[in-house]
Enzyme design. Structure first.
Site, PDB file in Angstrom:
ATOM      1  N   ARG A  55     -42.225 -12.467  19.435  1.00  0.00           N
ATOM      2  CA  ARG A  55     -42.463 -13.572  18.782  1.00  0.00           C
ATOM      3  C   ARG A  55     -41.272 -14.210  17.754  1.00  0.00           C
ATOM      4  NH1 ARG A  55     -47.227 -12.501  18.640  1.00  0.00           N
ATOM      5  NH2 ARG A  55     -46.060 -10.415  18.411  1.00  0.00           N
ATOM      6  N   THR A  56     -40.679 -13.129  17.337  1.00  0.00           N
ATOM      7  CA  THR A  56     -39.568 -13.680  16.479  1.00  0.00           C
ATOM      8  C   THR A  56     -38.236 -14.375  17.275  1.00  0.00           C
ATOM      9  OG1 THR A  56     -40.177 -12.215  14.598  1.00  0.00           O
ATOM     10  CG2 THR A  56     -37.749 -13.259  14.559  1.00  0.00           C
ATOM     11  N   LYS A 105     -21.643   0.187  24.589  1.00  0.00           N
ATOM     12  CA  LYS A 105     -20.238   0.574  24.804  1.00  0.00           C
ATOM     13  C   LYS A 105     -19.552   0.917  23.428  1.00  0.00           C
ATOM     14  CE  LYS A 105     -19.148  -2.867  28.613  1.00  0.00           C
ATOM     15  NZ  LYS A 105     -18.533  -4.080  28.764  1.00  0.00           N
ATOM     16  N   ARG A 131     -31.708  -9.459  14.854  1.00  0.00           N
ATOM     17  CA  ARG A 131     -32.666  -8.215  14.374  1.00  0.00           C
ATOM     18  C   ARG A 131     -32.096  -7.117  14.565  1.00  0.00           C
ATOM     19  NH1 ARG A 131     -38.784  -7.892  15.636  1.00  0.00           N
ATOM     20  NH2 ARG A 131     -39.040  -9.448  13.901  1.00  0.00           N
ATOM     21  N   HIS A 166     -37.700  -9.542   6.331  1.00  0.00           N
ATOM     22  CA  HIS A 166     -38.025 -10.355   7.141  1.00  0.00           C
ATOM     23  C   HIS A 166     -38.086 -11.909   6.773  1.00  0.00           C
ATOM     24  CE1 HIS A 166     -39.279 -11.848  11.014  1.00  0.00           C
ATOM     25  NE2 HIS A 166     -40.049 -10.973  11.500  1.00  0.00           N
TER      26      HIS A 166
HETATM   27  C1  NCD Z   1     -43.431  -8.431  12.174  1.00  0.00           C
HETATM   28  C2  NCD Z   1     -42.141  -7.466  12.311  1.00  0.00           C
HETATM   29  O1  NCD Z   1     -41.314  -7.511  13.300  1.00  0.00           O
HETATM   30  O2  NCD Z   1     -41.828  -7.223  11.285  1.00  0.00           O
HETATM   31  N1  NCD Z   1     -43.399  -8.974  13.253  1.00  0.00           N
HETATM   32  C3  NCD Z   1     -43.003 -10.194  13.464  1.00  0.00           C
HETATM   33  O3  NCD Z   1     -42.053 -10.513  13.404  1.00  0.00           O
HETATM   34  N2  NCD Z   1     -44.016 -11.357  13.573  1.00  0.00           N
HETATM   35  C4  NCD Z   1     -44.757  -7.289  12.153  1.00  0.00           C
HETATM   36  C5  NCD Z   1     -44.636  -6.216  13.032  1.00  0.00           C
HETATM   37  O4  NCD Z   1     -43.911  -5.806  13.833  1.00  0.00           O
HETATM   38  O5  NCD Z   1     -45.697  -5.381  12.827  1.00  0.00           O
END
Ligand code: NCD
Length: 311
Positions: free
Chosen positions: A58-59, A87, A108, A136
């Site tokens: 999703r992100t 590497k 991320r 986040h």
């Molecule tokens: C969340 C995350 O990655 O922290 N997901 C997201 O970004 N929508 C929640 C999760 O992984 O449970």
């Protein structure tokens, strides 16, 4: 606020923004949502790099979609194995290189503090898409936009959190932000998965009252305007055994909703496991798919502001 005050800034934590700036973000997001296809020219000629050392659907996809919907282009990697980390390249070297190839970075990484570290080496804006169990911010900004759109206020709203509140970074970040806007918060977690002590201490230090208990009962449920549910963060558990013991210890279904306010809003950052029954999906209370769409608009707003293509 100065016009273009966001240009060139990093988005590491929600507390990087003061209250006025959060309001501005919400306004810009609303404007972008209303622009629809007209937003497609905003970032023409600009490049977003998505650097994802940790898995995400999703992100990452919503960042990429946000950039394409602004008319920009995207490059990047979606797992550590396909990056030079395999590497032995350091985070700082990767960031220095990518800053030559792109205009903004969404990243991320599994390490807490990685986005902050990256921002210290980057000549272009870093947007934190999640650093370990820590923060986040783009999820949180999308969540706060969701609350404003769906509930039309923040002050006095009663929000309950249900799930893995120890390891869930979306909860930690959202709690920090809601505490600034007069939202009443209560926390319902399985045993051992309550909010981390640092967060509890921070709330207390700011004089914020909150309520905590193991699991959610009808008495607490009936007061809530919003129920924010999260999955167990299996990948951050210390053992499989521990995970299995907690699995299925909470569930939101039609029966739960029958005992809540009629217009209680159910949110979830997704991905969902089994904590919200699919029978809830078709009810107007199920806000989680709309929440994902609001998150997309918020990422469009953040990219536009950091690039300086909107004031
Ligand atoms: C969340 C995350 O990655 O922290 N997901 C997201 O970004 N929508 C929640 C999760 O992984 O449970």
């Amino acid at each position: 606020m100065e016009p273009y005050a966001f240009k060139g800034r990093h988005v590491v934590d929600v507390n990087d923004f003061d209250d006025e700036e959060i309001q501005h973000l919400i306004e810009v997001c609303s404007r972008i949502q209303a622009m629809g296809d007209e937003a497609r020219g905003l970032a023409r000629g600009k490049i977003l790099a998505t650097l994802f050392w940790e898995p995400s659907t999703r992100t990452r996809l919503s960042f990429e979609s946000a950039m394409y919907r602004l008319g920009g282009q995207v490059l990047g990697f979606s797992e550590a194995q396909t990056s030079s980390a395999a590497k032995g390249e350091t985070l700082s070297d990767t960031i220095r290189m990518v800053a030559l190839y792109a205009d903004v970075i969404a990243m991320r990484h599994q390490l807490e503090g990685s986005a902050l570290a990256a921002s210290q080496y980057s000549a272009i804006p870093i947007i934190n898409g999640g650093d370990g169990a820590h923060l986040h911010p783009t999820q949180t900004l999308g969540d706060i936009y969701t609350l404003v759109k769906e509930k039309e206020r923040l002050e006095g709203l009663k929000v309950g959190f249900l799930g893995d509140l120890l390891f869930g970074r979306t909860v930690h970040t959202l709690v920090k932000l809601l505490a600034r806007f007069g939202v009443h918060m209560s926390f319902f977690a399985p045993e051992g998965l309550h909010i981390p002590e640092y967060l509890r201490a921070a709330l207390r230090a700011s004089g914020i009252h909150f309520y905590e208990q193991e699991g959610l009962d009808d008495e607490c449920l009936k007061d809530l305007d919003v129920l924010y549910v999260t999955r167990l963060q299996k990948e951050r558990f210390f053992s499989e055994e521990e995970y299995l013991r907690k699995k299925n210890s909470y569930l939101v279904n039609k029966e739960t909703l029958a005992k809540a306010k009629q217009d209680v809003l159910i949110l979830h950052p997704l991905p969902r496991n089994e904590e919200i029954h699919v029978e809830v999906d078709t009810l107007p209370n199920a806000g989680y798919f709309r929440q994902a769409e609001y998150g997309l608009h918020m990422r469009m707003a953040l990219i536009s502001l950091c690039l300086g293509v909107l004031p």
